[in-house]
Design a protein around this motif. Structure first.
Motif, mmCIF file in Angstrom:
data_model
loop_
_atom_site.group_PDB
_atom_site.id
_atom_site.type_symbol
_atom_site.label_atom_id
_atom_site.label_comp_id
_atom_site.label_asym_id
_atom_site.label_seq_id
_atom_site.Cartn_x
_atom_site.Cartn_y
_atom_site.Cartn_z
ATOM 1 N N ILE A 1 0.818 -1.220 0.000
ATOM 2 C CA ILE A 1 0.000 0.000 0.000
ATOM 3 C C ILE A 1 0.853 1.273 0.000
ATOM 4 C CG2 ILE A 1 -1.963 -1.113 1.105
ATOM 5 C CD1 ILE A 1 -1.114 0.314 3.711
ATOM 6 N N LYS A 2 2.149 1.129 0.181
ATOM 7 C CA LYS A 2 3.033 2.294 0.088
ATOM 8 C C LYS A 2 2.818 3.005 -1.244
ATOM 9 C CE LYS A 2 7.459 1.810 1.067
ATOM 10 N NZ LYS A 2 7.936 2.820 2.050
ATOM 11 N N TYR A 3 2.602 2.215 -2.296
ATOM 12 C CA TYR A 3 2.475 2.794 -3.635
ATOM 13 C C TYR A 3 1.119 3.475 -3.826
ATOM 14 C CZ TYR A 3 6.527 -0.189 -4.071
ATOM 15 O OH TYR A 3 7.751 -0.780 -3.855
ATOM 16 N N SER A 4 0.053 2.886 -3.313
ATOM 17 C CA SER A 4 -1.254 3.534 -3.434
ATOM 18 C C SER A 4 -1.336 4.759 -2.522
ATOM 19 C CB SER A 4 -2.390 2.556 -3.124
ATOM 20 O OG SER A 4 -2.297 2.060 -1.811
ATOM 21 N N ASP A 5 -0.688 4.702 -1.372
ATOM 22 C CA ASP A 5 -0.671 5.865 -0.474
ATOM 23 C C ASP A 5 0.000 7.059 -1.154
ATOM 24 O OD1 ASP A 5 -1.928 4.416 1.497
ATOM 25 O OD2 ASP A 5 -0.111 4.078 2.695
#
Length: 406
Positions: free
Chosen positions: A91-95
């Motif tokens: 989720i680092k990338y979607s955040d």
């Protein structure tokens, strides 16, 4: 007893004073640096994404600008991050994408620095990242922004033959770039919210550009076409621009493999676009350098000043690999994509001691007309600024690596 209490009080005072002094920083004192180390055991897609985050903790900073902007290049990067999320689940990338979107789209759905009546097709591209965000959050701001961008296409000026102008300030012109900027969003929105009733129109955009920029001798596509034939750069008989710029064909290639995700199997336009994809892929394969890369000006490898360019090479890798995986292109193009990606990593990627990676030899920007005037000549294309870590390259690098599972 009194002395004892005084001693205890003194000890407590000293301990508290010492603790307080430890927590107070001098005005110019900074926190100790704790640099991110990026492991070389990670896939290249994540190594690039983490390098981008390391350099720019927020997506809007990736343009090295002092203000937040709605920008097609940041949209391209965010699209690659969303694809990385699908692959990794991190989720680092979607955040990273969501934090940017919340800065450029206010709570009512208004898009920062966006003016619909500019009719700039570049402004459509970033809308692609909003479909995922709307599904994830059910936040109406994203639906409102999506609808606004669709409204732009409804009123967007067109050539007499029905093609979207590249921008209002570039009348009667279709650029290869514009197909990537507009068509995949148009198709995604239309199939989701409008019962796929505009597929014919979407296919028509590809047809108009292909037929009017195609070069019989090389099989390559010129950068742009002026239907009015009035632009100084336009051939007075055909309206074509004068040169083959690799990244413009890269945009068109990515547009084709992405828009096919939304065109129904039974629609005749599907085979039409697959045909264009195969023909252009065959022409590009003939111009691939022995390193696996492509030159800035595609067909003039030996002319002084030309150079092997990163962004176009990444775009071709993505289109070749995805095209094969989806069944649109023969297997040889997957092999060519692997060769090209190896060339990108071997020739154009630089690695820091902490694992941060950089992509070099990226054309910063290129276009036609405008002020100062851009004539589309060889000298113009090779004279544009060459950059490192420019978003035209880093986003496609991540997509290219993902498409090969590198």
């Amino acid at each position: 007893m009194k002395v004892g209490f005084e001693i205890v009080g003194l000890v407590l005072f000293l301990l508290l004073s010492f603790g307080c002094k430890q927590s107070v920083k001098a005005p110019n004192e900074q926190e100790p640096l704790n640099p991110m180390v990026i492991s070389d055991s990670l896939p290249w897609s994540e190594r690039m994404a983490l390098s981008v985050i390391k350099r720019h903790p927020e997506a809007w900073q990736t343009e090295n600008d002092s203000v937040v902007k709605w920008n097609y290049k940041i949209g391209l990067l965010c699209t690659s991050f969303e694809e990385l999320l699908k692959k990794t689940g991190n989720i680092k990338y979607s955040d990273y994408v969501e934090a940017y979107s919340q800065k450029v789209i206010d709570s009512s759905g208004q898009i920062l620095n966006y003016r619909l009546k500019d009719y700039n097709i570049d402004m459509i591209n970033s809308g692609k990242m909003l479909f995922y965000l709307y599904d994830k959050t059910n936040d109406e701001r994203y639906l409102h922004a999506l609808t606004t961008l669709r409204q732009q296409l409804k009123g967007h000026p067109r050539t007499k033959s029905g093609g979207f102008w590249h921008k209002k300030i570039y009348p009667n012109q279709m650029w290869l770039d514009g197909l990537y900027m507009g068509a995949p969003f148009y198709a995604a929105y239309n199939t989701r919210f409008e019962n796929a009733d505009k597929i014919d129109d979407i296919v028509k955009q590809f047809r108009l550009v292909y037929q009017n920029t195609y070069d019989q001798e090389t099989g390559l596509l010129y950068h742009a076409w002026d239907e009015s034939k009035q632009m100084e750069w336009a051939d007075k008989l055909t309206g074509k621009s004068p040169g083959f710029w690799s990244r413009s064909m890269g945009w068109y290639m990515m547009a084709m493999v992405d828009v096919l995700d939304f065109i129904p199997e039974e629609h005749p336009g599907r085979d039409e676009i697959i045909g264009y994809l195969n023909k252009l892929s065959g022409a590009l394969a003939k111009h691939q350098h022995n390193t696996g890369l492509w030159y800035q000006v595609t067909d003039l490898p030996n002319k002084e000043g030309n150079y092997l360019e990163a962004s176009a090479s990444c775009m071709f890798v993505y289109a070749f690999a995805k095209g094969h995986t989806k069944g649109y292109l023969p297997e040889k193009y997957y092999s060519l994509a692997q060769k090209a990606f190896n060339g990108i990593v071997g020739e154009l990627v630089k690695i820091e001691e902490d694992g941060e990676i950089h992509l070099t030899q990226i054309c910063g920007s290129a276009g036609l007309g405008g002020n100062p005037y851009r004539d589309g000549s060889f000298e113009y294309y090779v004279g544009e600024t060459i950059k490192t870590d420019n978003l035209h390259g880093t986003g496609p690098f991540i997509l290219a690596a993902l498409s090969l599972d590198q």
